[in-house]
Scaffold this motif. Structure first.
Motif, mmCIF file in Angstrom:
data_model
loop_
_atom_site.group_PDB
_atom_site.id
_atom_site.type_symbol
_atom_site.label_atom_id
_atom_site.label_comp_id
_atom_site.label_asym_id
_atom_site.label_seq_id
_atom_site.Cartn_x
_atom_site.Cartn_y
_atom_site.Cartn_z
ATOM 1 N N GLU A 1 62.309 -84.303 -89.003
ATOM 2 C CA GLU A 1 63.730 -84.222 -88.683
ATOM 3 C C GLU A 1 64.095 -82.776 -88.416
ATOM 4 O O GLU A 1 63.647 -81.874 -89.116
ATOM 5 N N LEU A 2 64.900 -82.557 -87.386
ATOM 6 C CA LEU A 2 65.401 -81.233 -87.052
ATOM 7 C C LEU A 2 66.918 -81.251 -87.147
ATOM 8 O O LEU A 2 67.555 -82.190 -86.663
ATOM 9 N N THR A 3 67.477 -80.216 -87.736
ATOM 10 C CA THR A 3 68.925 -80.061 -87.738
ATOM 11 C C THR A 3 69.308 -79.180 -86.566
ATOM 12 O O THR A 3 68.772 -78.091 -86.398
ATOM 13 N N GLY B 1 93.648 -77.723 -76.997
ATOM 14 C CA GLY B 1 94.300 -79.014 -76.889
ATOM 15 C C GLY B 1 93.451 -80.140 -76.346
ATOM 16 O O GLY B 1 93.965 -81.198 -75.995
ATOM 17 N N VAL B 2 92.142 -79.943 -76.288
ATOM 18 C CA VAL B 2 91.242 -80.966 -75.755
ATOM 19 C C VAL B 2 90.333 -81.459 -76.880
ATOM 20 O O VAL B 2 89.834 -80.674 -77.674
ATOM 21 N N ASP B 3 90.118 -82.780 -76.932
ATOM 22 C CA ASP B 3 89.211 -83.350 -77.923
ATOM 23 C C ASP B 3 87.774 -83.275 -77.423
ATOM 24 O O ASP B 3 87.486 -83.575 -76.252
ATOM 25 N N PHE B 4 86.871 -82.892 -78.331
ATOM 26 C CA PHE B 4 85.436 -82.830 -78.078
ATOM 27 C C PHE B 4 84.753 -83.625 -79.176
ATOM 28 O O PHE B 4 85.160 -83.546 -80.334
ATOM 29 N N GLY B 5 83.707 -84.372 -78.831
ATOM 30 C CA GLY B 5 82.979 -85.139 -79.835
ATOM 31 C C GLY B 5 81.521 -85.296 -79.447
ATOM 32 O O GLY B 5 81.140 -85.164 -78.278
ATOM 33 N N LEU B 6 80.715 -85.598 -80.438
ATOM 34 C CA LEU B 6 79.278 -85.775 -80.274
ATOM 35 C C LEU B 6 79.009 -87.247 -79.973
ATOM 36 O O LEU B 6 79.475 -88.126 -80.700
ATOM 37 N N GLN B 7 78.284 -87.519 -78.878
ATOM 38 C CA GLN B 7 78.006 -88.908 -78.503
ATOM 39 C C GLN B 7 76.792 -89.425 -79.243
ATOM 40 O O GLN B 7 75.735 -88.808 -79.225
ATOM 41 N N LYS B 8 76.961 -90.589 -79.887
ATOM 42 C CA LYS B 8 75.866 -91.272 -80.578
ATOM 43 C C LYS B 8 75.677 -92.613 -79.888
ATOM 44 O O LYS B 8 76.607 -93.401 -79.807
ATOM 45 N N GLY B 9 74.463 -92.845 -79.362
ATOM 46 C CA GLY B 9 74.187 -94.057 -78.613
ATOM 47 C C GLY B 9 74.404 -93.813 -77.130
ATOM 48 O O GLY B 9 74.800 -92.734 -76.714
ATOM 49 N N ASP C 1 92.087 -72.174 -80.918
ATOM 50 C CA ASP C 1 91.660 -70.839 -80.494
ATOM 51 C C ASP C 1 90.311 -70.452 -81.098
ATOM 52 O O ASP C 1 89.940 -69.297 -81.105
ATOM 53 N N LYS C 2 89.570 -71.444 -81.604
ATOM 54 C CA LYS C 2 88.276 -71.175 -82.240
ATOM 55 C C LYS C 2 87.174 -71.922 -81.503
ATOM 56 O O LYS C 2 87.429 -72.839 -80.728
ATOM 57 N N ASN C 3 85.936 -71.536 -81.800
ATOM 58 C CA ASN C 3 84.790 -72.274 -81.285
ATOM 59 C C ASN C 3 84.775 -73.664 -81.911
ATOM 60 O O ASN C 3 85.277 -73.867 -83.017
ATOM 61 N N VAL C 4 84.180 -74.623 -81.216
ATOM 62 C CA VAL C 4 84.004 -75.979 -81.719
ATOM 63 C C VAL C 4 82.518 -76.145 -82.028
ATOM 64 O O VAL C 4 81.674 -75.789 -81.214
ATOM 65 N N GLU C 5 82.201 -76.684 -83.225
ATOM 66 C CA GLU C 5 80.805 -76.784 -83.654
ATOM 67 C C GLU C 5 80.447 -78.204 -84.060
ATOM 68 O O GLU C 5 81.259 -78.905 -84.655
ATOM 69 N N PHE C 6 79.219 -78.586 -83.726
ATOM 70 C CA PHE C 6 78.678 -79.884 -84.108
ATOM 71 C C PHE C 6 77.325 -79.660 -84.763
ATOM 72 O O PHE C 6 76.486 -78.947 -84.216
ATOM 73 N N GLU C 7 77.103 -80.274 -85.931
ATOM 74 C CA GLU C 7 75.813 -80.185 -86.605
ATOM 75 C C GLU C 7 75.331 -81.599 -86.889
ATOM 76 O O GLU C 7 76.087 -82.438 -87.368
ATOM 77 N N PHE C 8 74.043 -81.862 -86.563
ATOM 78 C CA PHE C 8 73.500 -83.213 -86.673
ATOM 79 C C PHE C 8 71.980 -83.129 -86.712
ATOM 80 O O PHE C 8 71.410 -82.056 -86.495
ATOM 81 N N THR C 9 71.324 -84.250 -86.982
ATOM 82 C CA THR C 9 69.866 -84.260 -87.025
ATOM 83 C C THR C 9 69.297 -85.198 -85.967
ATOM 84 O O THR C 9 69.915 -86.201 -85.605
ATOM 85 N N ILE C 10 68.119 -84.826 -85.482
ATOM 86 C CA ILE C 10 67.340 -85.663 -84.583
ATOM 87 C C ILE C 10 65.925 -85.722 -85.158
ATOM 88 O O ILE C 10 65.579 -84.962 -86.060
ATOM 89 N N LEU D 1 63.888 -87.902 -80.551
ATOM 90 C CA LEU D 1 64.352 -89.270 -80.740
ATOM 91 C C LEU D 1 65.578 -89.298 -81.634
ATOM 92 O O LEU D 1 65.870 -88.343 -82.343
ATOM 93 N N GLY D 2 66.259 -90.428 -81.616
ATOM 94 C CA GLY D 2 67.400 -90.639 -82.508
ATOM 95 C C GLY D 2 68.647 -90.991 -81.721
ATOM 96 O O GLY D 2 68.676 -90.934 -80.483
ATOM 97 N N GLY D 3 69.677 -91.366 -82.440
ATOM 98 C CA GLY D 3 70.907 -91.849 -81.839
ATOM 99 C C GLY D 3 71.644 -90.857 -80.961
ATOM 100 O O GLY D 3 72.420 -91.257 -80.097
#
Length: 149
Positions: free
Chosen positions: A5-7, A18-26, A41-50, A62-64
């Motif tokens: 597994e990698l983070t 004012g814009v929504d950002f999200g991580l796509q799963k599937g 006014d800040k950076n947007v961050e996503f942390e997840f594992t594959i 591999l992974g979702g």
């Protein structure tokens, strides 16, 4: 080397407010957007594992969260209506390539739980809206120290 597994951490630098950002799963019609965040006014961050599996000596991710064929894997960031935002004109996706992650990098990460792979990408595109399509320029994935929790 066994499956590992990698983070990963994706940092969108200075996206428009004012814009929504999200991580796509599937993928296809069977996906959901998670970790949805509205930019300010800040950076947007996503942390997840594959998961990474060796395939003829090459890493196969591999992974979702992983999209695309084995030799061209990537991660999608959903933007605006794709992230479920109703009050926006933006309907975009940002493609973050997984190429360039070497076996040496994967081995280094396997020996240190405090390390993750991080990609920093521009959050704003040339048109002033959210960055979309395949991210360019892309400086690649870099080993980073996990933030204290």
């Amino acid at each position: 080397m066994a499956d590992q597994e990698l983070t990963l951490k994706i940092v969108l630098e200075k996206p428009p407010s004012g814009v929504d950002f999200g991580l796509q799963k599937g993928s296809g019609n069977k996906y959901k957007t998670i970790q949805i965040q509205r930019s300010s006014d800040k950076n947007v961050e996503f942390e997840f594992t594959i998961t990474v599996k060796l395939n003829d000596g090459l890493p196969n991710f591999l992974g979702g969260f992983v999209q695309g064929p084995p030799t061209q894997r990537f991660i999608y960031i959903d933007i605006g209506t794709y992230a479920g935002q109703k009050d926006t004109t933006w309907s975009r996706r940002l493609k973050i390539p997984l190429m360039g992650i070497s076996l040496n990098t994967i081995k280094e990460l396997s020996t240190n739980n405090n390390k993750i792979l991080e990609a920093r990408v521009p959050g704003t595109g040339r048109d002033g809206g959210p960055n979309c399509a395949t991210v360019k320029p892309f400086s690649g994935w870099h080993i980073s120290t996990r933030a204290a929790q």
